[in-house]
Design a protein around this motif. Structure first.
Motif, PDB file in Angstrom:
ATOM      1  N   ALA A 254       9.678  -6.487  -3.119  1.00 58.07           N
ATOM      2  CA  ALA A 254       8.568  -5.657  -2.665  1.00 58.07           C
ATOM      3  C   ALA A 254       7.452  -6.420  -1.956  1.00 58.07           C
ATOM      4  N   ALA A 255       7.373  -7.766  -2.136  1.00 56.65           N
ATOM      5  CA  ALA A 255       6.215  -8.483  -1.596  1.00 56.65           C
ATOM      6  C   ALA A 255       6.466  -9.988  -1.517  1.00 56.65           C
ATOM      7  N   HIS A 256       5.537 -10.659  -0.837  1.00 51.06           N
ATOM      8  CA  HIS A 256       5.428 -12.118  -0.861  1.00 51.06           C
ATOM      9  C   HIS A 256       4.255 -12.431  -1.779  1.00 51.06           C
ATOM     10  N   VAL A 257       4.458 -13.342  -2.723  1.00 49.80           N
ATOM     11  CA  VAL A 257       3.422 -13.654  -3.708  1.00 49.80           C
ATOM     12  C   VAL A 257       3.065 -15.138  -3.589  1.00 49.80           C
ATOM     13  N   PHE A 258       1.776 -15.406  -3.364  1.00 54.32           N
ATOM     14  CA  PHE A 258       1.254 -16.765  -3.261  1.00 54.32           C
ATOM     15  C   PHE A 258       0.416 -17.039  -4.505  1.00 54.32           C
ATOM     16  N   THR A 259       0.669 -18.163  -5.165  1.00 57.57           N
ATOM     17  CA  THR A 259      -0.076 -18.533  -6.357  1.00 57.57           C
ATOM     18  C   THR A 259      -0.669 -19.920  -6.129  1.00 57.57           C
ATOM     19  N   ALA A 260      -2.008 -20.012  -6.190  1.00 59.46           N
ATOM     20  CA  ALA A 260      -2.702 -21.272  -5.918  1.00 59.46           C
ATOM     21  C   ALA A 260      -3.449 -21.741  -7.149  1.00 59.46           C
ATOM     22  N   ASP A 261      -3.293 -23.023  -7.466  1.00 61.30           N
ATOM     23  CA  ASP A 261      -4.051 -23.626  -8.558  1.00 61.30           C
ATOM     24  C   ASP A 261      -5.415 -24.036  -8.024  1.00 61.30           C
TER      25      ASP A 261
ATOM     26  N   SER B  78      -6.129 -11.689  -6.863  1.00 55.28           N
ATOM     27  CA  SER B  78      -6.779 -11.710  -8.169  1.00 55.28           C
ATOM     28  C   SER B  78      -6.878 -13.160  -8.619  1.00 55.28           C
ATOM     29  N   MET B  79      -7.870 -13.432  -9.479  1.00 54.93           N
ATOM     30  CA  MET B  79      -8.072 -14.793  -9.962  1.00 54.93           C
ATOM     31  C   MET B  79      -8.305 -14.766 -11.459  1.00 54.93           C
ATOM     32  N   GLU B  80      -7.528 -15.587 -12.174  1.00 53.22           N
ATOM     33  CA  GLU B  80      -7.671 -15.647 -13.616  1.00 53.22           C
ATOM     34  C   GLU B  80      -7.392 -17.076 -14.077  1.00 53.22           C
ATOM     35  N   ASP B  81      -8.293 -17.633 -14.856  1.00 49.56           N
ATOM     36  CA  ASP B  81      -8.146 -18.979 -15.418  1.00 49.56           C
ATOM     37  C   ASP B  81      -7.865 -20.034 -14.350  1.00 49.56           C
ATOM     38  N   GLY B  82      -8.542 -19.941 -13.205  1.00 45.09           N
ATOM     39  CA  GLY B  82      -8.394 -20.934 -12.156  1.00 45.09           C
ATOM     40  C   GLY B  82      -7.126 -20.809 -11.341  1.00 45.09           C
ATOM     41  N   VAL B  83      -6.428 -19.693 -11.463  1.00 42.99           N
ATOM     42  CA  VAL B  83      -5.212 -19.459 -10.694  1.00 42.99           C
ATOM     43  C   VAL B  83      -5.422 -18.227  -9.825  1.00 42.99           C
ATOM     44  N   LEU B  84      -5.317 -18.440  -8.511  1.00 42.11           N
ATOM     45  CA  LEU B  84      -5.465 -17.354  -7.541  1.00 42.11           C
ATOM     46  C   LEU B  84      -4.089 -16.821  -7.197  1.00 42.11           C
ATOM     47  N   THR B  85      -3.907 -15.508  -7.289  1.00 45.18           N
ATOM     48  CA  THR B  85      -2.641 -14.871  -6.934  1.00 45.18           C
ATOM     49  C   THR B  85      -2.899 -13.896  -5.800  1.00 45.18           C
ATOM     50  N   VAL B  86      -2.202 -14.111  -4.680  1.00 44.35           N
ATOM     51  CA  VAL B  86      -2.331 -13.250  -3.502  1.00 44.35           C
ATOM     52  C   VAL B  86      -0.991 -12.556  -3.295  1.00 44.35           C
ATOM     53  N   THR B  87      -1.028 -11.232  -3.181  1.00 49.39           N
ATOM     54  CA  THR B  87       0.190 -10.453  -2.983  1.00 49.39           C
ATOM     55  C   THR B  87       0.145  -9.791  -1.613  1.00 49.39           C
ATOM     56  N   VAL B  88       1.164 -10.055  -0.819  1.00 48.58           N
ATOM     57  CA  VAL B  88       1.286  -9.467   0.519  1.00 48.58           C
ATOM     58  C   VAL B  88       2.495  -8.533   0.472  1.00 48.58           C
ATOM     59  N   PRO B  89       2.262  -7.220   0.430  1.00 52.28           N
ATOM     60  CA  PRO B  89       3.387  -6.288   0.303  1.00 52.28           C
ATOM     61  C   PRO B  89       4.223  -6.229   1.580  1.00 52.28           C
ATOM     62  N   LYS B  90       5.489  -5.928   1.386  1.00 47.48           N
ATOM     63  CA  LYS B  90       6.394  -5.759   2.524  1.00 47.48           C
ATOM     64  C   LYS B  90       6.309  -4.312   2.996  1.00 47.48           C
ATOM     65  N   GLU B  91       6.655  -4.113   4.259  1.00 47.96           N
ATOM     66  CA  GLU B  91       6.735  -2.745   4.777  1.00 47.96           C
ATOM     67  C   GLU B  91       7.910  -2.064   4.098  1.00 47.96           C
ATOM     68  N   GLU B  92       7.757  -0.771   3.891  1.00 50.40           N
ATOM     69  CA  GLU B  92       8.851  -0.038   3.272  1.00 50.40           C
ATOM     70  C   GLU B  92       9.988   0.055   4.273  1.00 50.40           C
ATOM     71  N   VAL B  93      11.158  -0.245   3.779  1.00 48.05           N
ATOM     72  CA  VAL B  93      12.329  -0.169   4.642  1.00 48.05           C
ATOM     73  C   VAL B  93      12.677   1.301   4.825  1.00 48.05           C
ATOM     74  N   ALA B  94      12.856   1.669   6.075  1.00 42.66           N
ATOM     75  CA  ALA B  94      13.206   3.059   6.360  1.00 42.66           C
ATOM     76  C   ALA B  94      14.534   3.391   5.693  1.00 42.66           C
ATOM     77  N   LYS B  95      14.558   4.542   5.113  1.00 41.06           N
ATOM     78  CA  LYS B  95      15.787   4.961   4.465  1.00 41.06           C
ATOM     79  C   LYS B  95      16.851   5.192   5.531  1.00 41.06           C
ATOM     80  N   LYS B  96      18.089   4.982   5.114  1.00 38.88           N
ATOM     81  CA  LYS B  96      19.191   5.248   6.039  1.00 38.88           C
ATOM     82  C   LYS B  96      19.173   6.726   6.393  1.00 38.88           C
ATOM     83  N   PRO B  97      19.347   6.998   7.665  1.00 41.97           N
ATOM     84  CA  PRO B  97      19.380   8.418   8.021  1.00 41.97           C
ATOM     85  C   PRO B  97      20.589   9.091   7.375  1.00 41.97           C
ATOM     86  N   GLN B  98      20.314  10.257   6.847  1.00 42.41           N
ATOM     87  CA  GLN B  98      21.405  10.996   6.228  1.00 42.41           C
ATOM     88  C   GLN B  98      22.198  11.684   7.329  1.00 42.41           C
TER      89      GLN B  98
END
Length: 155
Positions: free
Chosen positions: A51-58, A127-147
């Motif tokens: 669902a996303a790319h997640v970056f975690t920085a100390d 978000s940042m907690e206890d000196g750890v920064l977490t950045v979430t970059v969501p992916k685009e929703e994949v188009a459903k296969k056409p029925q």
């Protein structure tokens, strides 16, 4: 295996002081590093989930208000900020105090990451907690296969 502190002629070869004493440029490299405005030692992990790319920085010692997350030109994630030096360290401490070693870095820091295609930069969260920064970059929703529906041809 036991770790033994060396007190030989050369002392500890991994010590910062050893390399400073052995610096053929008379401390020029160390002085340049101390004046450098951008720290490069910020450690970042980058993982991709379905669902996303997640970056975690100390970022130990960095307050939430001193960190910044930006997306530049729609495809570059920038994590930056400022780590303040302790007042006692700047002022030399008390009259009876003497610093022997300062290894924790201070100053500005910045890391840049080129984001892959297919991400939603408008949905980036951090978000940042206890000196750890977490950045979430969501992916685009994949188009459903056409029925596909078969249509009978009459006539």
């Amino acid at each position: 295996m036991a770790l033994v502190r060396s007190s030989g002629v050369l002392g500890n070869p991994l010590s910062v002081d050893f390399w400073a004493d052995a610096d053929p440029f008379g401390g020029a490299v160390r002085a340049l590093a101390e004046r450098c405005p951008v720290l490069t030692n910020v450690r970042v992990d980058w993982k991709e989930t379905p669902a996303a790319h997640v970056f975690t920085a100390d970022l130990p010692g960095v307050r939430k208000g001193d960190a910044k997350v930006e997306v530049v030109d729609g495809d570059v994630l920038v994590i930056s900020g400022q780590r303040a030096r302790e007042k006692e360290e700047e002022e030399g401490g008390g009259k009876d105090e003497r610093w022997h070693l300062v290894e924790r870095s201070s100053g500005g820091f910045e890391r840049r990451f080129r984001l892959p295609g297919g991400v939603r930069v408008d949905g980036v969260s951090a978000s940042m907690e206890d000196g750890v920064l977490t950045v979430t970059v969501p992916k685009e929703e994949v188009a459903k296969k056409p029925q596909v529906k078969a249509v009978e041809i009459e006539g």
